[in-house]
Design a protein around this motif. Structure first.
Motif, PDB file in Angstrom:
ATOM      1  N   GLU A 252      35.043  40.944  46.491  1.00  8.72           N
ATOM      2  CA  GLU A 252      36.034  42.015  46.546  1.00  8.72           C
ATOM      3  C   GLU A 252      37.088  41.669  47.582  1.00  8.72           C
ATOM      4  OE1 GLU A 252      35.017  46.286  45.798  1.00  8.72           O
ATOM      5  OE2 GLU A 252      33.083  45.579  46.566  1.00  8.72           O
ATOM      6  N   PHE A 253      38.315  42.035  47.274  1.00  4.28           N
ATOM      7  CA  PHE A 253      39.445  41.765  48.156  1.00  4.28           C
ATOM      8  C   PHE A 253      40.091  43.081  48.566  1.00  4.28           C
ATOM      9  CE2 PHE A 253      39.009  38.247  45.201  1.00  4.28           C
ATOM     10  CZ  PHE A 253      38.938  37.163  46.057  1.00  4.28           C
ATOM     11  N   VAL A 254      40.754  43.075  49.705  1.00  2.00           N
ATOM     12  CA  VAL A 254      41.532  44.235  50.129  1.00  2.00           C
ATOM     13  C   VAL A 254      42.800  44.305  49.282  1.00  2.00           C
ATOM     14  CG1 VAL A 254      42.812  45.268  52.042  1.00  2.00           C
ATOM     15  CG2 VAL A 254      40.615  44.164  52.463  1.00  2.00           C
ATOM     16  N   GLU A 255      43.447  43.151  49.114  1.00  2.00           N
ATOM     17  CA  GLU A 255      44.684  43.090  48.347  1.00  2.00           C
ATOM     18  C   GLU A 255      44.386  43.035  46.844  1.00  2.00           C
ATOM     19  OE1 GLU A 255      43.772  38.751  49.480  1.00  2.00           O
ATOM     20  OE2 GLU A 255      43.536  40.707  50.391  1.00  2.00           O
TER      21      GLU A 255
ATOM     22  N   ALA B 281      45.452  36.326  42.488  1.00  4.24           N
ATOM     23  CA  ALA B 281      44.039  35.944  42.588  1.00  4.24           C
ATOM     24  C   ALA B 281      43.898  34.541  43.175  1.00  4.24           C
ATOM     25  CB  ALA B 281      43.366  36.027  41.218  1.00  4.24           C
ATOM     26  N   ALA B 282      44.710  33.611  42.702  1.00  5.36           N
ATOM     27  CA  ALA B 282      44.635  32.233  43.204  1.00  5.36           C
ATOM     28  C   ALA B 282      44.937  32.180  44.701  1.00  5.36           C
ATOM     29  CB  ALA B 282      45.606  31.337  42.436  1.00  5.36           C
ATOM     30  N   LYS B 283      45.936  32.931  45.129  1.00  2.25           N
ATOM     31  CA  LYS B 283      46.296  32.952  46.551  1.00  2.25           C
ATOM     32  C   LYS B 283      45.152  33.531  47.382  1.00  2.25           C
ATOM     33  CE  LYS B 283      49.773  34.561  49.794  1.00  2.25           C
ATOM     34  NZ  LYS B 283      50.957  35.387  49.992  1.00  2.25           N
ATOM     35  N   ALA B 284      44.576  34.631  46.938  1.00  2.00           N
ATOM     36  CA  ALA B 284      43.484  35.271  47.688  1.00  2.00           C
ATOM     37  C   ALA B 284      42.256  34.369  47.772  1.00  2.00           C
ATOM     38  CB  ALA B 284      43.117  36.599  47.037  1.00  2.00           C
ATOM     39  N   LEU B 285      42.000  33.596  46.711  1.00  2.00           N
ATOM     40  CA  LEU B 285      40.825  32.727  46.664  1.00  2.00           C
ATOM     41  C   LEU B 285      41.075  31.338  47.242  1.00  2.00           C
ATOM     42  CD1 LEU B 285      39.695  33.775  43.102  1.00  2.00           C
ATOM     43  CD2 LEU B 285      38.296  34.021  45.177  1.00  2.00           C
ATOM     44  N   GLY B 286      42.333  30.975  47.404  1.00  2.00           N
ATOM     45  CA  GLY B 286      42.662  29.647  47.900  1.00  2.00           C
ATOM     46  C   GLY B 286      42.391  28.553  46.876  1.00  2.00           C
ATOM     47  N   VAL B 287      42.626  28.868  45.599  1.00  2.00           N
ATOM     48  CA  VAL B 287      42.415  27.901  44.517  1.00  2.00           C
ATOM     49  C   VAL B 287      43.694  27.789  43.691  1.00  2.00           C
ATOM     50  CG1 VAL B 287      39.935  28.374  44.397  1.00  2.00           C
ATOM     51  CG2 VAL B 287      41.492  29.613  42.880  1.00  2.00           C
ATOM     52  N   GLN B 288      43.725  26.821  42.792  1.00  2.00           N
ATOM     53  CA  GLN B 288      44.881  26.704  41.915  1.00  2.00           C
ATOM     54  C   GLN B 288      44.816  27.777  40.823  1.00  2.00           C
ATOM     55  OE1 GLN B 288      44.800  23.031  39.429  1.00  2.00           O
ATOM     56  NE2 GLN B 288      42.945  22.538  40.577  1.00  2.00           N
ATOM     57  N   GLY B 289      45.966  28.204  40.361  1.00  2.00           N
ATOM     58  CA  GLY B 289      46.052  29.263  39.363  1.00  2.00           C
ATOM     59  C   GLY B 289      45.279  28.976  38.093  1.00  2.00           C
TER      60      GLY B 289
ATOM     61  N   VAL C  32      35.141  28.711  37.599  1.00  2.00           N
ATOM     62  CA  VAL C  32      36.322  29.522  37.302  1.00  2.00           C
ATOM     63  C   VAL C  32      36.066  30.907  37.873  1.00  2.00           C
ATOM     64  CG1 VAL C  32      37.044  28.238  35.246  1.00  2.00           C
ATOM     65  CG2 VAL C  32      35.487  30.188  35.001  1.00  2.00           C
ATOM     66  N   PHE C  33      37.129  31.686  37.985  1.00  2.00           N
ATOM     67  CA  PHE C  33      37.026  33.017  38.575  1.00  2.00           C
ATOM     68  C   PHE C  33      37.538  34.048  37.582  1.00  2.00           C
ATOM     69  CE2 PHE C  33      37.363  29.961  41.950  1.00  2.00           C
ATOM     70  CZ  PHE C  33      36.459  30.401  42.910  1.00  2.00           C
ATOM     71  N   THR C  34      36.633  34.874  37.063  1.00  2.00           N
ATOM     72  CA  THR C  34      37.039  35.981  36.195  1.00  2.00           C
ATOM     73  C   THR C  34      37.260  37.201  37.079  1.00  2.00           C
ATOM     74  OG1 THR C  34      34.832  36.907  35.826  1.00  2.00           O
ATOM     75  CG2 THR C  34      35.530  35.121  34.354  1.00  2.00           C
ATOM     76  N   ALA C  35      37.983  38.185  36.565  1.00  2.00           N
ATOM     77  CA  ALA C  35      38.021  39.479  37.247  1.00  2.00           C
ATOM     78  C   ALA C  35      36.599  40.035  37.178  1.00  2.00           C
ATOM     79  CB  ALA C  35      39.006  40.415  36.562  1.00  2.00           C
ATOM     80  N   ALA C  36      36.309  40.988  38.040  1.00  2.00           N
ATOM     81  CA  ALA C  36      34.966  41.572  38.055  1.00  2.00           C
ATOM     82  C   ALA C  36      35.021  43.089  37.871  1.00  2.00           C
ATOM     83  CB  ALA C  36      34.245  41.201  39.337  1.00  2.00           C
TER      84      ALA C  36
ATOM     85  N   SER D 292      39.090  42.136  42.537  1.00  2.00           N
ATOM     86  CA  SER D 292      37.774  41.483  42.526  1.00  2.00           C
ATOM     87  C   SER D 292      37.823  40.201  41.708  1.00  2.00           C
ATOM     88  CB  SER D 292      36.729  42.433  41.925  1.00  2.00           C
ATOM     89  OG  SER D 292      37.021  42.693  40.558  1.00  2.00           O
ATOM     90  N   ALA D 293      36.835  39.355  41.956  1.00  2.00           N
ATOM     91  CA  ALA D 293      36.698  38.113  41.193  1.00  2.00           C
ATOM     92  C   ALA D 293      35.228  37.726  41.162  1.00  2.00           C
ATOM     93  CB  ALA D 293      37.515  36.998  41.842  1.00  2.00           C
ATOM     94  N   LEU D 294      34.856  37.020  40.099  1.00  2.00           N
ATOM     95  CA  LEU D 294      33.491  36.525  39.976  1.00  2.00           C
ATOM     96  C   LEU D 294      33.535  35.015  39.793  1.00  2.00           C
ATOM     97  CD1 LEU D 294      30.404  37.128  39.596  1.00  2.00           C
ATOM     98  CD2 LEU D 294      30.875  37.028  37.141  1.00  2.00           C
ATOM     99  N   PRO D 295      33.041  34.247  40.762  1.00  2.00           N
ATOM    100  CA  PRO D 295      32.957  32.798  40.577  1.00  2.00           C
ATOM    101  C   PRO D 295      31.807  32.482  39.622  1.00  2.00           C
ATOM    102  CG  PRO D 295      32.204  33.422  42.786  1.00  2.00           C
ATOM    103  CD  PRO D 295      32.599  34.673  42.089  1.00  2.00           C
ATOM    104  N   ILE D 296      32.100  31.650  38.612  1.00  2.00           N
ATOM    105  CA  ILE D 296      31.093  31.369  37.588  1.00  2.00           C
ATOM    106  C   ILE D 296      31.384  30.023  36.928  1.00  2.00           C
ATOM    107  CG2 ILE D 296      32.374  32.610  35.781  1.00  2.00           C
ATOM    108  CD1 ILE D 296      29.585  33.660  34.798  1.00  2.00           C
TER     109      ILE D 296
END
Length: 155
Positions: free
Chosen positions: A21-24, A32-40, A122-126, A131-135
């Protein structure tokens, strides 16, 4: 509430899956990519299409555009279009920006684009727009029972 629904659902398949979960807000690929520090491209977009009376949820890497002819080929007659925000919430149980391919309100076919296979995770919404789910792709396919396709190629 939605993130709890997703958490309980995915943990019934694999106890190690844990949404973030993220604040933003992270309801766009870029956010999402910016919050996770990954490529889009690692952000898995879940997009609900409608063609006639048929719906299908297409999940692709963040850098992929879905070919409308492919959607029509898979969903059948009628011109394919994006489902309206109200339809998205009714069918999936999630608002646009938080749509994920888990624990949907209604049973619709899920199509997983092979473009996501190039990533270990990959990261789906949760279920929410923050939110994001790494999977892994394999786990995503196992849980969703999604059909693996190439959304850019029309056969």
């Amino acid at each position: 509430m939605s993130i709890r629904k997703v958490t309980e659902y995915v943990k019934s398949f694999d106890e190690t899956l844990e949404p973030i979960e993220f604040v933003e807000k992270t309801n766009t690929v870029e956010e999402a990519a910016k919050a996770l520090g990954v490529q889009g491209a690692q952000i898995a977009k879940s997009i609900l299409f409608k063609s006639g009376d048929s719906y299908g949820l297409f999940v692709t890497a963040g850098d992929i555009r879905i070919n409308q002819k492919k959607v029509k080929q898979l969903l059948g007659s009628g011109k394919p279009k994006l489902a309206s925000p109200d339809e998205v919430e009714e069918i999936t149980g999630y608002q646009v920006g938080g749509v994920c391919p888990f624990a949907l309100n209604k049973d619709v076919p899920i199509y997983l684009d092979q473009s996501m296979k190039r990533f270990d995770i990959v990261f789906t919404a949760a279920g929410t727009s923050h939110s994001a789910l790494p999977i892994t792709f394999d786990k995503l396919q196992e849980i969703t029972k999604g059909h693996v396709i190439d959304t850019q190629t029309v056969e």
